[in-house]
Design a protein around this motif. Structure first.
Motif, short mmCIF file in Angstrom:
data_model
loop_
_atom_site.label_atom_id
_atom_site.label_comp_id
_atom_site.label_asym_id
_atom_site.label_seq_id
_atom_site.Cartn_x
_atom_site.Cartn_y
_atom_site.Cartn_z
N MET A 1 2.86 3.03 -9.25
CA MET A 1 3.83 3.26 -7.67
C MET A 1 4.93 3.53 -8.02
O MET A 1 5.79 2.32 -8.35
CB MET A 1 2.71 1.70 -6.83
N THR A 2 5.44 3.95 -7.32
CA THR A 2 6.87 4.41 -7.06
C THR A 2 7.43 4.46 -5.63
O THR A 2 7.23 3.92 -4.69
CB THR A 2 6.43 6.16 -7.29
N THR A 3 8.90 2.91 -6.24
CA THR A 3 9.17 2.46 -4.92
C THR A 3 10.91 2.81 -5.30
O THR A 3 10.78 3.03 -5.40
CB THR A 3 9.16 0.76 -5.22
N THR A 4 11.15 3.15 -3.51
CA THR A 4 12.23 3.77 -3.38
C THR A 4 13.29 2.69 -3.18
O THR A 4 13.86 2.27 -2.42
CB THR A 4 12.67 4.30 -2.57
N GLY A 22 2.37 2.29 3.73
CA GLY A 22 2.51 2.56 2.40
C GLY A 22 2.29 2.84 1.89
O GLY A 22 2.33 3.63 0.20
N LEU A 23 2.50 1.92 0.91
CA LEU A 23 2.94 1.19 -0.64
C LEU A 23 1.20 0.75 -1.04
O LEU A 23 0.61 1.37 -2.07
CB LEU A 23 3.13 -0.15 -0.83
N GLN A 25 -2.62 1.40 -1.92
CA GLN A 25 -2.93 2.91 -1.82
C GLN A 25 -4.57 2.77 -0.72
O GLN A 25 -5.48 2.01 -1.17
CB GLN A 25 -3.44 3.28 -3.01
N CYS A 87 -4.00 8.96 -4.86
CA CYS A 87 -2.72 10.46 -5.18
C CYS A 87 -1.50 9.85 -5.37
O CYS A 87 -1.15 8.46 -4.79
CB CYS A 87 -2.67 10.94 -3.78
N THR A 89 2.67 9.52 -4.59
CA THR A 89 3.58 9.37 -3.66
C THR A 89 3.99 11.00 -3.79
O THR A 89 4.57 11.79 -3.38
CB THR A 89 4.06 9.12 -3.30
N SER A 90 3.90 11.25 -5.09
CA SER A 90 5.16 12.55 -5.44
C SER A 90 4.23 13.97 -5.97
O SER A 90 4.81 14.82 -5.96
CB SER A 90 5.26 12.47 -6.86
N CYS A 93 -3.21 14.18 -7.36
CA CYS A 93 -4.48 13.11 -7.19
C CYS A 93 -4.95 12.61 -8.80
O CYS A 93 -4.87 14.43 -9.26
CB CYS A 93 -5.16 13.36 -6.52
#
Lengths: 510, 508
Positions: A1-4, A22-23, A25, A87, A89-90, A93
Motif C-alpha cells: 500500500m502506498t502511504t504519502t 482509506g488505508l 482496503q 485496487c 490507489t494509483s 485493480c
C-alpha cells in the motif's frame, strides 16, 4: 500500500492518518466469491477428512460438489456488470470480474463440478485417498477460477501455479508405476515452463516498470529503445510458458502419457480446466499486456495454432483400434488438436488489434469443455483396458452411453447433429477470416476434415455389430450417469439454442 | 399455411424420436407408415393450399431469428421449385414405409429402421424447405447419418465399404460446400437465401463469387452426382436395401441439383456463368459415360448387377439435369427440374421392381437371372415384367411418359444457351446428349429383352416366382400413375416451376 510521506511532519503524526478508513482496503467479497468459495470448500474438505470415519468418506465428494455448486451460484450476482477489487490507489485493480472472467470461471467451476460427479465412482473403484483427492481438485479449480480475473502478472502466475501444482499430485494419486511416471513427466515439463515464464515476467517487469497488465501495455508502448529487446524477449518467454500450459505444439509432448497415467476424470479435468486456465492467461497477457506487439505475437500464435491442430489431428488419426488406452490417447491427441482451434481467435486478436475476436475462443472453450468432459465420462463408464476396440457395438450393450458418446464426438467433430460444435467452429473460422488470416482458415478447414475421419471412425465403431457374445450390461453408477446426463443434456440444449453460448461472441468481454 | 410446413418437418422428427421408446418391431413399422402417411397428407395439404397463381413467390413463410450472433435465421418457405420436391419426398418415403412393413430387409430390426427412415425424411424435407444457407447445410448433413446406417446395417454385399465410401465422398463434398457458404455469408453479411437471391450477386466481388461458386459446385456435384465425382453411387446403390436405393435415387440425388438451382444460380451468378460451360461438359460426358457403362453391364457374360446398372443410368439421367442447369436458360432449368421429378418417380419405381426381383431370385446378377434365353418375366410373373418394361421405357424417354419432357427441355436449353455462353460448345454437348439418349434406349431395351422376355420353360434359378403382391402393387402403382400423369400433362409441373425459375434467374 502506498502511504504519502510528509517530510515536514513529526514521526508520530505520520502514523496517524487523517482518514484511517482509506488505508484499509475494502474488498468486494461478492466479486471474489466464486474462487473464494472453492478455496473454502477445499479447506473444509481437508478438515472434514480428519474427523470423518472411513465409512463416510463418500460424503466428502458430495461436499465438494456442493461447494462448487455454491461457487457457481455466486457467478449469478456478477452478471450485472464489471466489478473490480484489490485496487491500487494509483489506479488499476488486481482482480476484475468482467464477462471474460465470468465465462472462464463458469468453465473452470462447471468443469470441476462435472469432474467431481465423474470422480465419485472412480475414487471408490480405484481406492484413491478421498480427502486428498477432493482437496486437490478443489484447490486446482480455485486457481483456475482465480486466473481469468487476475489483472496483474503476480496474481496471474500465482493463480496458474495454484491451478497446476495440485494437478501433479492428482495425476500421481493412482498408485501404480504409470501414475507416478506420468506425474513426473507432467511435473518436470510444467515446472520448466513456469521457470521460463517467470524469467519472462521479470524481463517484462523490468522493461515496463509495472506488473499491472494495463500498465504494461502503456509501459511497453513508451519503453526506451534500449529496453525493447528485453521487453520482446520477456514477452516471448511468457508466451512460451503459457503455451506449455495450453499444450500447444511443440510444448505438447507431455499430454498423451499424462492423460493415460492419470485417473480418467483427472485426465478430462486437465484437458478442459487445465487447458482453459492456460488459455485464459494467454489471452490476458497477449490482448491486454502485450497489445503494442500485436502483430508479432499474432503471427507467432497463428503459426502455433496451425502447428498444434495439424500435429494433434495427425497423431489422433494414427491411433489404432487395438492400442491399449487407445481411447484416452485419441482424446488426448484430439484435445491437442482442439487447442489449436482455440488459439485461432487469439491470433486473430493480435492482427485485429482488439479483443473482439476473443469471444470466439470463449464460446469454443465452453462448448469444447462440456462435450470433452462428456466424452471422458463415457470412456470412464465403459472402463476396461480402454482399447478403442472395446467400444465396438456399445450401442447394443448400453444404448444411451453409445448415443451420448456419439453425440459428444460429433460435437467435437463439428458435424450435425452436433450443431453446437459446428457453430463453435464457424465462429472461430469467421474470426480468422475477419482478421485477414485466410491461410489459417484454410489450414483449419483442412484439419476439421482430417479430424472428421477419426471421430467418425470411433462413432461408427459404437454402432458396428458386436464382435463377440454381448456381455451382460453393467449397471452404471448413479453419479456417473448423472454427470453424463448433465453433459449430454447441456450439449443437446446448446445444439437447439446455440445462441446461449454464442452470445459471448457478439457481446463485450472486458 | 406456415403451420402446415412446420408440422411437415416436425412430424417425422417426432416419429423418429418416438422410435427411441421400447416398442415392438411390427408396431414400430406400422407406426412409421402412419407417420409418413400423415406427412404425405400434410404435403398434399400444403400443395392444395399453395397459391398456384403466384408460384414464384415464397409461400408458407416462417422467419424467426435462431442464432443472432451468427445471423442465422429459421427461415422456411416453399415456392414452385420446392413444392413438387416436397410432395415427391413425402410420397416416396410413405411408399417405402408401406413396402417395408411387409418386406423388411435383413438387419437389426424394424424399430431402428423406422427411426432412421423418419430421420432421413426430416432431413430431406428440411433441405427443400429451408431458406437459410446454414440451415440448408445442416439439413444436407442430417440425411447422411440415417443413410449411412441404412446401407451399412440393412444392406447386402460389401455394405460397410460402400457406406464408408458414400459418407466419405458426401462429407468431403459438403465440407467444401460449407466453406463456400461461409465465404458468401461473411462477405454479404447474411445467410438468407431469399435476400441473397434477390441481390443476384450484388455485394460479392468477382473473386469471391468464383471461389464460392467453385466450392458450392463441387459439394453439390458430389451429391448430384456429376461425372467424375459419381463413383460412390454405384457401390452405394448396389449395397443399399430397396428402400434406401429408392430414396437415394429418388430424393437424395435431387438435393444436389436443387441446391444448384436454389443456391448457385441466383446467389453467385457471375461465378456460375464462368463455370457453366465446364459443368455442361461434365454433364455431357456423364450422359455418355453412364449409358456406356450400362451397356457394358447389360452385355451377356458381363456379370452386371441390375441395381448397379440402374445406378449408372442415374448418372446419365442426372447428366441431363445438370446440362439443363448449365444452359442457364429458363427452358433448360425448367427441363432440369422436370427431369428431376421424373427421374425420382421412374427410378424409384425401377428400384422397387428390381429390388423385388432381387428378393425373389436372391440375386440381381443379370447373367444368373437371364440364363441362356432370358428371365422370361412376361411369362412367369407377367405383372412384374410389365411394370419393369413400363419403367424402362419411361426411363428411356418415351414420349407420353414423364422421362420425355425433362430431357427434351434440357436439350432444348443447351441448343440455345444463355447469352455469354459459347453456343458451339453447348451444341456439341447437345449432340453428345442426343447420342446418350440413343445409348440409353439401347441398354434399357437389352435389359427388357434379357429380363422380361425369354423361354419360360428353361431351367430357372428359382422354381416358384410369385407375381405382384398386394403391398407391392400398393407401393408401386402411385409411381406408375404419376409417371403417366406427368408425361401426359407436363404443364402441371412446368406451370409451377417456370415463374419461380424466371424469378431466380432474374428475368421475370
Amino acid at each position: 500500500m502506498t502511504t504519502t510521506h510528509d517530510l515536514g511532519q513529526p514521526v508520530m503524526t505520520s502514523l496517524a492518518v487523517a482518514d484511517p478508513g482509506g488505508l484499509i482496503q475494502s474488498v468486494d467479497w461478492v466479486a471474489v466469491a466464486p474462487p473464494l468459495i472453492a478455496a473454502l470448500a477445499a479447506l473444509a474438505v481437508l478438515v472434514a477428512d480428519l474427523f470423518l470415519p472411513e465409512a463416510r468418506k463418500r460424503l466428502l465428494g458430495w461436499l465438494s460438489a456442493a461447494g462448487l455448486l455454491a461457487a457457481l451460484a455466486m457467478l449469478l450476482p456478477l452478471l450485472g456488470g464489471t466489478r473490480s477489487t484489490f485496487c491500487f490507489t494509483s489506479g488499476g485493480c488486481s482482480y476484475t470480474a468482467d464477462h471474460f472472467a465470468l465465462a472462464f470461471q463458469l468453465l473452470a467451476l462447471g468443469g470441476a463440478l462435472l469432474t467431481v460427479l465423474l470422480s465419485l465412482h472412480t475414487v471408490d473403484a480405484e481406492k484413491l485417498p478421498g480427502g486428498e483427492y477432493w482437496f486437490l481438485l478443489l484447490s486446482s479449480a480455485c486457481g483456475a477460477a482465480l486466473l481469468p480475473a487476475a489483472r496483474d502478472l503476480a496474481t496471474l502466475v500465482i493463480a496458474l501455479e495454484v491451478a497446476t501444482l495440485p494437478a501433479f499430485a492428482l495425476v500421481a494419486l493412482r498408485r501404480d508405476g504409470r501414475g507416478a511416471e506420468s506425474a513426473l513427466k507432467f511435473f518436470l515439463s510444467s515446472v520448466t515452463a513456469t521457470a521460463v515464464m517467470l524469467l519472462g515476467v521479470s524481463f517484462v517487469y523490468a522493461a515496463a516498470g509495472t506488473i499491472q497488465l494495463q500498465g504494461i501495455a502503456e509501459g511497453l508502448a513508451h519503453a526506451p529503445a534500449q529496453l525493447k529487446p528485453l521487453a520482446e524477449a520477456g514477452a516471448v518467454l511468457t508466451l512460451v510458458g503459457f503455451a506449455f500450459k495450453t499444450a500447444a505444439v511443440p510444448f505438447h509432448f507431455w499430454v498423451p502419457d499424462t492423460y493415460v497415467g492419470a485417473p480418467l476424470p483427472v485426465a478430462g479435468y486437465l484437458s478442459v480446466v487445465g487447458k482453459a486456465a492456460g488459455l485464459s492467461g494467454l489471452a490476458l497477457v497477449t490482448t491486454v499486456a502485450f497489445r503494442p506487439y500485436g502483430h508479432t505475437w499474432g503471427l507467432v500464435l497463428a503459426v502455433l495454432a496451425a502447428l498444434t491442430m495439424t500435429v494433434g489431428n495427425a497423431a489422433a488419426l494414427r491411433q489404432r483400434a487395438g492400442t491399449p488406452h487407445g481411447a484416452v490417447r485419441l482424446l488426448a491427441w484430439s484435445s491437442v488438436g482442439q487447442a489449436g482451434y482455440l488459439l485461432v481467435p487469439l491470433a486473430a486478436a493480435g492482427y485485429a488489434g482488439s479483443a473482439d475476436p476473443l469471444g470466439a475462443t470463449v464460446a469454443y472453450a465452453l462448448i469444447y469443455g462440456l462435450v470433452n468432459l462428456g466424452a471422458f465420462g463415457v470412456v470412464a463408464l465403459v472402463g476396461g483396458s480402454g482399447r478403442l476396440e472395446e467400444f465396438r457395438g456399445l450401442a447394443s450393450r448400453n444404448r444411451w452411453a453409445a448415443f451420448a458418446l456419439a453425440f459428444f464426438l460429433l460435437c467435437l467433430a463439428g458435424l450435425p447433429p452436433g450443431v453446437v460444435g459446428l457453430f463453435g467452429k464457424v465462429v472461430v473460422f469467421r474470426a480468422a477470416v475477419d482478421a485477414g488470416l485466410g491461410w489459417l482458415a484454410v489450414v483449419m478447414a483442412v484439419n476439421v476434415v482430417i479430424a472428421l475421419a477419426y471421430y467418425l471412425k470411433w462413432t461408427a465403431l459404437l454402432f458396428a455389430p458386436a464382435a463377440g457374445p454381448a456381455a451382460a450390461p453393467r449397471r452404471a453408477p448413479a453419479p456417473l450417469s448423472a454427470a453424463l446426463g448433465l453433459a449430454a443434456c447441456g450439449a443437446v440444449v446448446l445444439s437447439v439454442a446455440p445462441q446461449l453460448v454464442l452470445q459471448v461472441v457478439s457481446g463485450s468481454l472486458f | 399455411m406456415n403451420a402446415v410446413l412446420i408440422a411437415l418437418l416436425v412430424l417425422p422428427l417426432l416419429g423418429a424420436a418416438l422410435m427411441l421408446a421400447p416398442i415392438g418391431d411390427k408396431r414400430a413399422l406400422r407406426l412409421g407408415t402412419t407417420v409418413t402417411g400423415g406427412t404425405l397428407l400434410l404435403a398434399v395439404a400444403l400443395a392444395a393450399g399453395f397459391d398456384h397463381g403466384e408460384p414464384g413467390r415464397m409461400q408458407a413463410v416462417t422467419d424467426v431469428s435462431w442464432i443472432p450472433a451468427l445471423d442465422v435465421r429459421l427461415h422456411l418457405g416453399v415456392d414452385g421449385i420446392s413444392l413438387p420436391l416436397l410432395v415427391l419426398t413425402a410420397l416416396l418415403t410413405f411408399l417405402c414405409a408401406v413396402y417395408s412393413v411387409k418386406k423388411l430387409p435383413e438387419g437389426p430390426g424394424g424399430r431402428a429402421f423406422t427411426g432412421l427412415l423418419l430421420l432421413l425424411e426430416t432431413g430431406m424435407l428440411a433441405t427443400f424447405a429451408v431458406l437459410d444457407l446454414v440451415l440448408f447445410f445442416l439439413a444436407f448433413e442430417i440425411v447422411l447419418i440415417p443413410m449411412y446406417f441404412l446401407i451399412s446395417r440393412w444392406g447386402s454385399g460389401k455394405k460397410v465399404a460402400a457406406a464408408n465410401r458414400f459418407i466419405l465422398y458426401t462429407l468431403l463434398g459438403s465440407a467444401v460446400m460449407l466453406l463456400g457458404f461461409l465465404l458468401i455469408g461473411v462477405q454479404a453479411g447474411t445467410f438468407d437465401m431469399v435476400k441473397l437471391a434477390d441481390a443476384h450477386g450484388a455485394g460479392l466481388s468477382h473473386t469471391t463469387q468464383l471461389i464460392a461458386a467453385l466450392a458450392i459446385l463441387v459439394g453439390l456435384a458430389v451429391k448430384a452426382p456429376a461425372w467424375p465425382l459419381h463413383s460412390w453411387l454405384p457401390d452405394a446403390h448396389t449395397a443399399a436395401p430397396t428402400a434406401g436405393s429408392v430414396l437415394l435415387a429418388g430424393v437424395m440425388l435431387k438435393m444436389g441439383t436443387y441446391g444448384l438451382v436454389r443456391v448457385l444460380l441466383p446467389i453467385v451468378p457471375d461465378g456460375t456463368a464462368t463455370y457453366a460451360p465446364y459443368l455442361g461438359a461434365f454433364a455431357a460426358v456423364g450422359i455418355v459415360y453412364g449409358s456406356l457403362a450400362c451397356l457394358a453391364l447389360a452385355r451377356t457374360g458381363a456379370g452386371g448387377d441390375l441395381k448397379r446398372l440402374i445406378a449408372y443410368s442415374s448418372v446419365g439421367h442426372m447428366g441431363f439435369v445438370l446440362l439443363g442447369i448449365a444452359s442457364l436458360t429458363p427452358t433448360g432449368v425448367n427441363g432440369a427440374l422436370f427431369a428431376n421429378i421424373a427421374h425420382g418417380l421412374i427410378t424409384g419405381l425401377l428400384f422397387f421392381v428390381v429390388g423385388a426381383v432381387k428378393d425373389r431370385y436372391g440375386t440381381a446378377d443379370l447373367d444368373t437371372l437371364a440364363g441362356a434365353t432370358g428371365a422370361a418375366l412376361y411369362g412367369r410373373a407377367p405383372r412384374i415384367g410389365a411394370l419393369l418394361a413400363f419403367a424402362a421405357v419411361a426411363s428411356l424417354g418415351l414420349p407420353g411418359l414423364a422421362g420425355f419432357w425433362g430431357e427434351l427441355l434440357a436439350m432444348y436449353g443447351a441448343f440455345d444457351p444463355a447469352a455469354g455462353l459459347s453456343r458451339p460448345a453447348f451444341v456439341t454437348y447437345l449432340v453428345l446428349a442426343g447420342l446418350g439418349t440413343l445409348l440409353t434406349a439401347a441398354y434399357l431395351l437389352v435389359v427388357v429383352r434379357r429380363v422380361c422376355m425369354g423361354d419360360p420353360k428353361q431351367p430357372a434359378p428359382v422354381a416358384e416366382l410369385p407375381d405382384l403382391r398386394g403391398y407391392e402393387a400398393a407401393s408401386w402403382t402411385p409411381l406408375a400413375a404419376l409417371t403417366l400423369v406427368a408425361g401426359l400433362w407436363p404443364a402441371l409441373l412446368l406451370a409451377l416451376s417456370d415463374p419461380a425459375v424466371k424469378h431466380l434467374l432474374g428475368s421475370g
